[in-house]
Design a protein around this motif. Structure first.
Motif, PDB file in Angstrom:
ATOM      1  N   THR A 102       0.819  -1.213   0.000  1.00 34.17           N
ATOM      2  CA  THR A 102       0.000   0.000   0.000  1.00 34.17           C
ATOM      3  C   THR A 102       0.852   1.262   0.000  1.00 34.17           C
ATOM      4  OG1 THR A 102      -0.209  -0.180   2.407  1.00 34.17           O
ATOM      5  CG2 THR A 102      -2.038  -1.033   1.068  1.00 34.17           C
ATOM      6  N   ASP A 103       2.082   1.187   0.494  1.00 34.53           N
ATOM      7  CA  ASP A 103       2.970   2.348   0.465  1.00 34.53           C
ATOM      8  C   ASP A 103       3.422   2.671  -0.957  1.00 34.53           C
ATOM      9  OD1 ASP A 103       2.860   2.536   3.246  1.00 34.53           O
ATOM     10  OD2 ASP A 103       4.640   1.281   3.514  1.00 34.53           O
ATOM     11  N   ARG A 104       3.318   1.698  -1.836  1.00 31.85           N
ATOM     12  CA  ARG A 104       3.770   1.880  -3.225  1.00 31.85           C
ATOM     13  C   ARG A 104       2.592   1.987  -4.197  1.00 31.85           C
ATOM     14  NH1 ARG A 104       7.896  -2.916  -2.184  1.00 31.85           N
ATOM     15  NH2 ARG A 104       5.993  -4.018  -2.565  1.00 31.85           N
ATOM     16  N   ILE A 105       1.403   2.250  -3.672  1.00 31.61           N
ATOM     17  CA  ILE A 105       0.196   2.236  -4.498  1.00 31.61           C
ATOM     18  C   ILE A 105       0.249   3.275  -5.616  1.00 31.61           C
ATOM     19  CG2 ILE A 105      -1.161   3.776  -3.009  1.00 31.61           C
ATOM     20  CD1 ILE A 105      -2.500   0.677  -4.812  1.00 31.61           C
ATOM     21  N   ASP A 106       0.837   4.426  -5.357  1.00 30.12           N
ATOM     22  CA  ASP A 106       0.885   5.461  -6.400  1.00 30.12           C
ATOM     23  C   ASP A 106       1.732   5.008  -7.587  1.00 30.12           C
ATOM     24  OD1 ASP A 106      -0.795   7.290  -5.058  1.00 30.12           O
ATOM     25  OD2 ASP A 106       0.895   7.984  -3.849  1.00 30.12           O
ATOM     26  N   ALA A 107       2.847   4.354  -7.322  1.00 23.54           N
ATOM     27  CA  ALA A 107       3.693   3.856  -8.416  1.00 23.54           C
ATOM     28  C   ALA A 107       2.969   2.773  -9.205  1.00 23.54           C
ATOM     29  CB  ALA A 107       5.007   3.319  -7.862  1.00 23.54           C
ATOM     30  N   ALA A 124      -7.502   5.888 -10.721  1.00 25.75           N
ATOM     31  CA  ALA A 124      -7.342   7.026  -9.805  1.00 25.75           C
ATOM     32  C   ALA A 124      -8.387   6.996  -8.698  1.00 25.75           C
ATOM     33  CB  ALA A 124      -7.415   8.337 -10.581  1.00 25.75           C
ATOM     34  N   ALA A 125      -9.624   6.639  -9.036  1.00 29.33           N
ATOM     35  CA  ALA A 125     -10.680   6.561  -8.017  1.00 29.33           C
ATOM     36  C   ALA A 125     -10.387   5.445  -7.012  1.00 29.33           C
ATOM     37  CB  ALA A 125     -12.037   6.342  -8.689  1.00 29.33           C
ATOM     38  N   THR A 126      -9.886   4.329  -7.508  1.00 34.78           N
ATOM     39  CA  THR A 126      -9.543   3.216  -6.616  1.00 34.78           C
ATOM     40  C   THR A 126      -8.413   3.615  -5.675  1.00 34.78           C
ATOM     41  OG1 THR A 126     -10.259   1.610  -8.267  1.00 34.78           O
ATOM     42  CG2 THR A 126      -8.763   0.811  -6.537  1.00 34.78           C
ATOM     43  N   VAL A 127      -7.408   4.290  -6.206  1.00 37.41           N
ATOM     44  CA  VAL A 127      -6.278   4.739  -5.388  1.00 37.41           C
ATOM     45  C   VAL A 127      -6.762   5.722  -4.317  1.00 37.41           C
ATOM     46  CG1 VAL A 127      -4.134   6.075  -5.428  1.00 37.41           C
ATOM     47  CG2 VAL A 127      -4.522   4.270  -7.096  1.00 37.41           C
ATOM     48  N   ALA A 128      -7.662   6.608  -4.678  1.00 36.18           N
ATOM     49  CA  ALA A 128      -8.195   7.567  -3.698  1.00 36.18           C
ATOM     50  C   ALA A 128      -8.902   6.829  -2.561  1.00 36.18           C
ATOM     51  CB  ALA A 128      -9.148   8.547  -4.383  1.00 36.18           C
ATOM     52  N   ARG A 129      -9.663   5.791  -2.903  1.00 34.61           N
ATOM     53  CA  ARG A 129     -10.343   5.005  -1.852  1.00 34.61           C
ATOM     54  C   ARG A 129      -9.323   4.283  -0.972  1.00 34.61           C
ATOM     55  NH1 ARG A 129     -13.739   3.545  -6.173  1.00 34.61           N
ATOM     56  NH2 ARG A 129     -13.014   1.393  -6.131  1.00 34.61           N
ATOM     57  N   ILE A 130      -8.281   3.738  -1.579  1.00 37.92           N
ATOM     58  CA  ILE A 130      -7.246   3.045  -0.802  1.00 37.92           C
ATOM     59  C   ILE A 130      -6.551   4.028   0.143  1.00 37.92           C
ATOM     60  CG2 ILE A 130      -5.014   1.861  -0.951  1.00 37.92           C
ATOM     61  CD1 ILE A 130      -6.110   0.565  -3.574  1.00 37.92           C
TER      62      ILE A 130
END
Length: 190
Positions: A102-107, A124-130
């Motif tokens: 989860t710390d590397r989710i943006d990459a 992008a929406a999924t990442v925002a929820r995470i």
């Protein structure tokens, strides 16, 4: 790729796995020995480390992924996984840590958006929820963890965990991250 290679070799009728690293092979061999001394069924190191190559014995049993596909019932109790991570020695807290998934989710999201541009908004929406979930919860204290705990890295035999492989990422981390990695992988098995 880029960090290590894993090769299967036969030597005198016995199978071995050769893990070829760019560096830190002695450290990996030490981790295996440390885990074994703590009662964690990691593959034993066979012989000395040579030219950044660690020779590992095979572990008994079959991968949990295969056992889950082949069995109409769970091949081991869920508590066995908790018992395994509880057995990881506290000395692993002295090792260098690796970022959780989860710390590397943006990459990961950037790579996914490049690979599938049509899904960029959904990604992008999924990442925002995470980020919303992971930012709102406490992970707990640092603990000795596997770092890549999932069903292909666990071997089972006779209703117990008989081996744990790919311990390169073992070290300080959060139990919730190890368990989340495991649950995420199991949830997408056929």
């Amino acid at each position: 790729p880029l960090r290590r290679a894993m090769l299967r070799a036969r030597l005198g009728g016995e199978s071995l796995y050769l893990k070829v690293l760019r560096r830190d092979a002695d450290r990996l061999a030490a981790w295996h020995r440390l885990l074994l001394e703590a009662g964690v069924p990691a593959p034993p190191v066979v012989g000395p480390v040579t030219d950044e190559v660690v020779a590992l014995a095979t572990v008994p049993g079959s991968p949990l992924a295969q056992a889950l596909r082949d069995s109409p019932t769970l091949p081991l109790p869920a508590a066995a996984i908790l018992n395994l991570v509880d057995a990881f020695p506290v000395d692993l807290l002295e090792m260098s840590s690796r970022h959780a998934w989860t710390d590397r989710i943006d990459a990961y999201a950037d790579a996914a958006a490049v690979a599938v541009p049509a899904a960029a908004a959904r990604i992008a929406a999924t990442v925002a929820r995470i980020h919303a979930v992971t930012g709102a919860v406490e992970r707990g204290p640092l603990a000795p963890t596997h770092g890549d705990l999932y069903e292909a890295n666990l071997f089972v035999e006779a209703g117990r965990i008989s081996g744990v492989i790919d311990v390169d990422g073992a070290g300080p981390g959060y139990l919730v991250d190890d368990l989340a990695c495991f649950v995420a992988h199991v949830s997408v098995l056929p």
